[in-house]
Design a protein around this motif. Structure first.
Motif, mmCIF file in Angstrom:
data_model
loop_
_atom_site.group_PDB
_atom_site.id
_atom_site.type_symbol
_atom_site.label_atom_id
_atom_site.label_comp_id
_atom_site.label_asym_id
_atom_site.label_seq_id
_atom_site.Cartn_x
_atom_site.Cartn_y
_atom_site.Cartn_z
ATOM 1 N N TRP A 1 4.411 8.765 -5.260
ATOM 2 C CA TRP A 1 4.527 9.012 -3.820
ATOM 3 C C TRP A 1 5.311 7.886 -3.147
ATOM 4 O O TRP A 1 6.135 8.127 -2.247
ATOM 5 C CB TRP A 1 3.140 9.147 -3.214
ATOM 6 N N PHE A 2 5.093 6.678 -3.587
ATOM 7 C CA PHE A 2 5.835 5.527 -3.070
ATOM 8 C C PHE A 2 7.330 5.699 -3.324
ATOM 9 O O PHE A 2 8.159 5.492 -2.426
ATOM 10 C CB PHE A 2 5.313 4.250 -3.736
ATOM 11 N N GLU B 1 9.167 -4.638 1.097
ATOM 12 C CA GLU B 1 7.999 -5.460 0.793
ATOM 13 C C GLU B 1 6.901 -4.666 0.092
ATOM 14 O O GLU B 1 6.076 -5.223 -0.625
ATOM 15 C CB GLU B 1 7.437 -6.084 2.073
ATOM 16 N N ALA B 2 6.909 -3.351 0.306
ATOM 17 C CA ALA B 2 5.874 -2.506 -0.292
ATOM 18 C C ALA B 2 6.001 -2.421 -1.805
ATOM 19 O O ALA B 2 5.095 -1.923 -2.479
ATOM 20 C CB ALA B 2 5.926 -1.107 0.314
ATOM 21 N N PHE B 3 7.101 -2.908 -2.377
ATOM 22 C CA PHE B 3 7.260 -2.889 -3.822
ATOM 23 C C PHE B 3 6.234 -3.793 -4.509
ATOM 24 O O PHE B 3 6.043 -3.701 -5.727
ATOM 25 C CB PHE B 3 8.683 -3.302 -4.216
ATOM 26 N N ALA C 1 21.583 -6.635 -3.380
ATOM 27 C CA ALA C 1 20.735 -7.705 -2.845
ATOM 28 C C ALA C 1 19.313 -7.192 -2.584
ATOM 29 O O ALA C 1 18.324 -7.855 -2.913
ATOM 30 C CB ALA C 1 21.330 -8.269 -1.565
ATOM 31 N N ARG C 2 19.225 -5.988 -2.018
ATOM 32 C CA ARG C 2 17.911 -5.386 -1.786
ATOM 33 C C ARG C 2 17.192 -5.146 -3.105
ATOM 34 O O ARG C 2 15.979 -5.348 -3.222
ATOM 35 C CB ARG C 2 18.055 -4.055 -1.044
ATOM 36 N N LEU D 1 11.783 -8.938 -7.210
ATOM 37 C CA LEU D 1 10.868 -10.060 -7.001
ATOM 38 C C LEU D 1 9.504 -9.580 -6.506
ATOM 39 O O LEU D 1 8.459 -10.086 -6.920
ATOM 40 C CB LEU D 1 11.477 -11.049 -6.000
ATOM 41 N N CYS D 2 9.524 -8.582 -5.631
ATOM 42 C CA CYS D 2 8.260 -8.027 -5.123
ATOM 43 C C CYS D 2 7.477 -7.343 -6.235
ATOM 44 O O CYS D 2 6.250 -7.470 -6.326
ATOM 45 C CB CYS D 2 8.538 -7.033 -3.995
ATOM 46 N N ILE D 3 8.187 -6.600 -7.096
ATOM 47 C CA ILE D 3 7.530 -5.936 -8.220
ATOM 48 C C ILE D 3 6.896 -6.962 -9.152
ATOM 49 O O ILE D 3 5.753 -6.796 -9.609
ATOM 50 C CB ILE D 3 8.540 -5.061 -8.992
ATOM 51 N N ILE D 4 7.640 -8.025 -9.432
ATOM 52 C CA ILE D 4 7.119 -9.078 -10.313
ATOM 53 C C ILE D 4 5.872 -9.712 -9.706
ATOM 54 O O ILE D 4 4.874 -9.954 -10.405
ATOM 55 C CB ILE D 4 8.200 -10.148 -10.571
#
Length: 528
Positions: free
Chosen positions: A181-182, A194-196, A235-236, A242-245
């Motif tokens: 869903w994400f 950021e939701a990643f 870049a995104r 980084l957010c996933i990590i």
């Protein structure tokens, strides 16, 4: 601020240019956002609560009288959870292919109340899965009644394919659906980078429950990368990585602390991560018959029709990336099920949500078209939810009903035919309990862990049952080597399960046959 006539003309031309090139796109984007932000109505939540509770309770871990219906994998998984409380660890002491968190959750049940705990875990897993599946169904169909019936079909197929529960994929599926869903919202452009973090968190949690969900995460990760490159969001994409990590670390760091302290990292990787992706055979049945069987069951259950719709171009237009992701994941899970060389239905559980989503999307196109043709009758006939269910069954020639009848008919037949064997297992367990010391180990050469469970004795081999994860020759050799060590105080043999001549000779040389009243099918050996 006053404008000259020339400035007014320039402003007007600029505004007209905006309206021609961007205003229409902007309006579509805003309206699309409203469609995509799906909120589950209260009534439908109540439906999901009911179906989740019903599915959760129909588990052999919750209802003791269903325990004898468990297959080899289910009974061994439950036994492994018990052994964690006895000091035996999965991966190091016992061969296991589920996730570390999966066995920990099972073990918690034995520290408190197994029945209530498993029922709660099942309910939460099914409920969250149902909520997010509803969102996905509604997103692609924009019809709440279609989404409701699609959810009902999911729960019914979950009961058929995974009756009795305790399959790791059933507990990992909420995290998979949350992430799906994400991604759907991300590819629609309505989610923040950021939701990643939550995406990484959900992925890590799912893999600690069922490592085979790594297929979904791997494909989705590649899809995200290709999408970002095509949109020139390099870049995104790096920021999302980084957010996933970070989200992944939040889970893996905590679990890794225990895994490293228990010194099971190496066997955990080899058994739960490498083994399922390098050796797909679970049984020893004919490969081509296995392929044909799973294709027929998938087609009759309604999980295969969406594949044909995909190739007909039914999924063109908006959300092509999301649809292709779902198709690719479903296809790979179908291939793995076909390669299982086994005739059990639970292999299709990984395919279930993705295949059903494809089917519902494909059927919804023709279903809405049929409603438009009969729009003059709607006031008379209504447009109830049962209408889509009837449409779904007709399109599948009512084969899903046949699958339902045959699966539960087969389950009833096996249960009735196994009554005498299960009675003997209980008799053997009672006898062994009176003979075993606190440190004595046993081995049960059987396709059920019932004797283990009722005696609560530890197994003397890393493969608790000879029918689970032993199709691979190297694993069968490891089991044979363990039994040749003669560490078992008792060995119980089901003659219907094939045994090598080497093991038969070892039993004759190192054990005495024991006669127990009421036991005629099984053979019981006690160490000399």
């Amino acid at each position: 601020m006053n404008q000259t006539p020339e400035e007014s003309l320039v402003a007007k031309e600029s505004y007209e240019d905006y309206s021609r090139s961007q205003r229409h796109q902007g309006v579509n984007r805003e309206s699309r956002k409203e469609v995509k932000k799906t909120k589950v109505p209260t009534l439908h939540k109540l439906y999901i609560v009911f179906w989740s509770a019903l599915t959760a309770c129909l588990s052999f871990a919750v209802l003791p009288f269903l325990a004898d219906t468990a297959n080899s994998l289910q009974s061994q998984n439950f036994y492994l959870g018990l052994m964690v409380t006895k000091g035996q660890l999965p991966f190091s002491d016992l061969f296991a292919t589920g996730g570390f968190l999966y066995y920990i959750i099972l073990a918690i049940g034995f520290f408190i109340s197994a029945n209530l705990w498993i029922a709660l875990v099942n309910f939460l897993a099914y409920y969250v899965t149902g909520i997010y599946l509803y969102k996905v169904f509604y997103y692609f169909t924009e019809d709440s009644k279609v989404a409701t019936i699609a959810n009902l079909i999911f729960y019914l197929l979950n009961l058929i394919l995974g009756f009795g529960g305790l399959y790791p994929i059933q507990w990992a599926m909420p995290f998979v659906m949350v992430s799906l869903w994400f991604l759907i919202k991300y590819f629609a452009g309505i989610i923040k980078d950021e939701a990643f973090i939550l995406y990484g968190f959900a992925g890590a949690a799912a893999m600690l429950l069922e490592p085979r969900t790594l297929i979904f995460w791997g494909i989705s990760f590649i899809t995200i990368g290709i999408y970002n490159i095509s949109q020139k969001h390099v870049a995104r994409g790096f920021y999302q990585l980084l957010c996933i990590i970070l989200g992944t670390i939040l889970v893996f760091y905590t679990s890794g602390y225990f895994i490293l302290n228990l010194q099971i990292l190496s066997p955990y990787i080899s058994q739960a991560v490498i083994y399922p992706f390098t050796y797909f055979a679970v049984g020893s049945q004919n490969l081509w018959l296995s392929i044909l069987f799973h294709l027929l069951v998938a087609l009759a259950s309604g999980l295969l029709l969406g594949f044909f719709g995909f190739f007909r171009g039914a999924f063109k237009g908006e959300d092509k990336v999301s649809k292709f992701l779902i198709f690719l994941v479903a296809f790979i899970y179908l291939v793995i099920a076909c390669l299982s060389q086994d005739f059990r239905l639970y292999h299709l559980l990984t395919l279930l949500p993705f295949g059903l989503i494809l089917t519902v999307m494909s059927l919804n196109t023709s279903y809405q078209r049929s409603l438009a043709k009969t729009s003059h009758r709607r006031k008379k006939t209504g447009r109830g939810a049962s209408q889509f269910l009837s449409y779904f069954l007709r399109k599948h020639l009512y084969l899903p009903i046949l699958v339902l009848i045959l699966s539960f008919g087969h389950l009833t037949y096996v249960s009735l035919m196994g009554l005498s064997e299960n009675a003997e297992r209980s008799t053997i367990a009672t006898y062994l309990t009176s003979q075993l010391g606190s440190e004595d180990k046993i081995y049960v050469w059987d396709d059920s862990a019932k004797i283990y469970f009722e005696t609560q004795a530890q197994t003397s081999a890393q493969f608790a049952l000879p029918t689970v994860n032993t199709v691979k020759k190297s694993n069968a050799k490891l089991l044979e080597d363990d039994l040749l060590q003669v560490d078992s105080e008792f060995v119980v043999v089901n003659p219907e399960i094939p045994m090598s001549d080497v093991l038969k000779n070892s039993l004759e040389a190192n054990y005495d046959k024991v006669s127990v009243e009421g036991v005629s099918t099984f053979k019981i050996y006690q160490k000399k």
